[in-house]
Design a protein around this motif. Sequence first.
Motif, PDB file in Angstrom:
ATOM      1  N   LYS A 189      73.883 -30.591 -25.231  1.00  0.00           N
ATOM      2  CA  LYS A 189      74.019 -29.519 -25.545  1.00  0.00           C
ATOM      3  C   LYS A 189      72.855 -28.906 -24.580  1.00  0.00           C
ATOM      4  CE  LYS A 189      76.710 -29.512 -30.050  1.00  0.00           C
ATOM      5  NZ  LYS A 189      76.225 -28.927 -30.898  1.00  0.00           N
ATOM      6  N   TYR A 190      71.831 -29.378 -24.989  1.00  0.00           N
ATOM      7  CA  TYR A 190      71.103 -28.582 -23.646  1.00  0.00           C
ATOM      8  C   TYR A 190      70.725 -28.780 -22.794  1.00  0.00           C
ATOM      9  CZ  TYR A 190      66.156 -27.896 -22.384  1.00  0.00           C
ATOM     10  OH  TYR A 190      64.779 -27.675 -21.533  1.00  0.00           O
ATOM     11  N   ALA A 210      74.938 -33.569 -18.662  1.00  0.00           N
ATOM     12  CA  ALA A 210      75.370 -33.107 -20.118  1.00  0.00           C
ATOM     13  C   ALA A 210      76.325 -34.152 -20.864  1.00  0.00           C
ATOM     14  CB  ALA A 210      75.652 -32.052 -19.913  1.00  0.00           C
ATOM     15  N   LYS A 264      73.765 -26.007 -21.494  1.00  0.00           N
ATOM     16  CA  LYS A 264      72.706 -24.416 -21.862  1.00  0.00           C
ATOM     17  C   LYS A 264      71.851 -24.373 -20.417  1.00  0.00           C
ATOM     18  CE  LYS A 264      73.924 -23.724 -26.253  1.00  0.00           C
ATOM     19  NZ  LYS A 264      72.777 -23.196 -27.749  1.00  0.00           N
ATOM     20  N   LYS A 265      70.929 -25.839 -20.219  1.00  0.00           N
ATOM     21  CA  LYS A 265      70.171 -25.416 -19.494  1.00  0.00           C
ATOM     22  C   LYS A 265      70.652 -25.320 -17.827  1.00  0.00           C
ATOM     23  CE  LYS A 265      65.653 -27.782 -17.873  1.00  0.00           C
ATOM     24  NZ  LYS A 265      64.850 -29.586 -17.769  1.00  0.00           N
ATOM     25  N   LEU A 278      72.714 -33.077 -29.563  1.00  0.00           N
ATOM     26  CA  LEU A 278      71.988 -32.025 -29.536  1.00  0.00           C
ATOM     27  C   LEU A 278      71.442 -31.903 -27.741  1.00  0.00           C
ATOM     28  CD1 LEU A 278      69.479 -31.691 -32.726  1.00  0.00           C
ATOM     29  CD2 LEU A 278      71.858 -30.383 -31.749  1.00  0.00           C
ATOM     30  N   CYS A 279      70.897 -33.168 -27.162  1.00  0.00           N
ATOM     31  CA  CYS A 279      70.070 -33.405 -26.434  1.00  0.00           C
ATOM     32  C   CYS A 279      71.249 -33.015 -25.352  1.00  0.00           C
ATOM     33  CB  CYS A 279      70.317 -35.124 -25.606  1.00  0.00           C
ATOM     34  SG  CYS A 279      69.291 -34.500 -24.057  1.00  0.00           S
TER      35      CYS A 279
END
Length: 216
Positions: free
Chosen positions: A206-207, A145, A210-211, A203-204
């Motif tokens: 942040k994804y 991230a 979270k992942k 966005l990637c």
Amino acid sequence: MIEFSNWDILRNLLLAAQWTLLLSIAAFIGGTVVALTLTAMRLTRNVVVMRIVRVYVELFQGTPLLMQMFLCFFGLSMIGYEISAWGAAILSLTLFTSAFLVEIWRGCIDTLPKGQWEASRVLGLNFLQTLRHVILPQATKVAFAPTVGFSVQVVKGTALASVIGFVELTKAGTMLNNATFEPFKVFAFVALIYFALCYPLSLCSKYLEKKYHVAR
């Protein structure tokens, strides 16, 4: 004044944006290779090696990227090493990127419990085996991230290559502005293209955060 339609302006900016993208990719790949080497050097725990890495990081984090580009482009030429604007931009961005990635990855490795190193030694694993089988698989997930997030800074940093004559998105916008005398329109398009390049990366990031539950 030369007449340009909106499509003419946008088309020329999109062509220049390809060079921005190529420069970003080249600098990020180069920075990753250098940062991996420096991170491995730091993990050896050798005092002299760690001090060298620390000086490198502080030097390139503590000086402006613009100055680094000037030194790579003009400084190398002054001492007899001719370098193109493209080469100087890649070199300076690679050094800049690697200095920040080293710190990002060091922080990710430091988040892992110290007991895992000790447990690996108890199990008879050497330093390289511990890195390969225990530390890196976990640290990589944590590092995804922030690494992707930092790539946004690399893309935006390419704008400074315009000052040494490399024609990327910002330089193309300046040239079109000089030809059309429509700064608001031209630089609005430039800003939108930068946003289109950077927002998916944000966005990637942040994804991935979270992942992999980075906050934990």
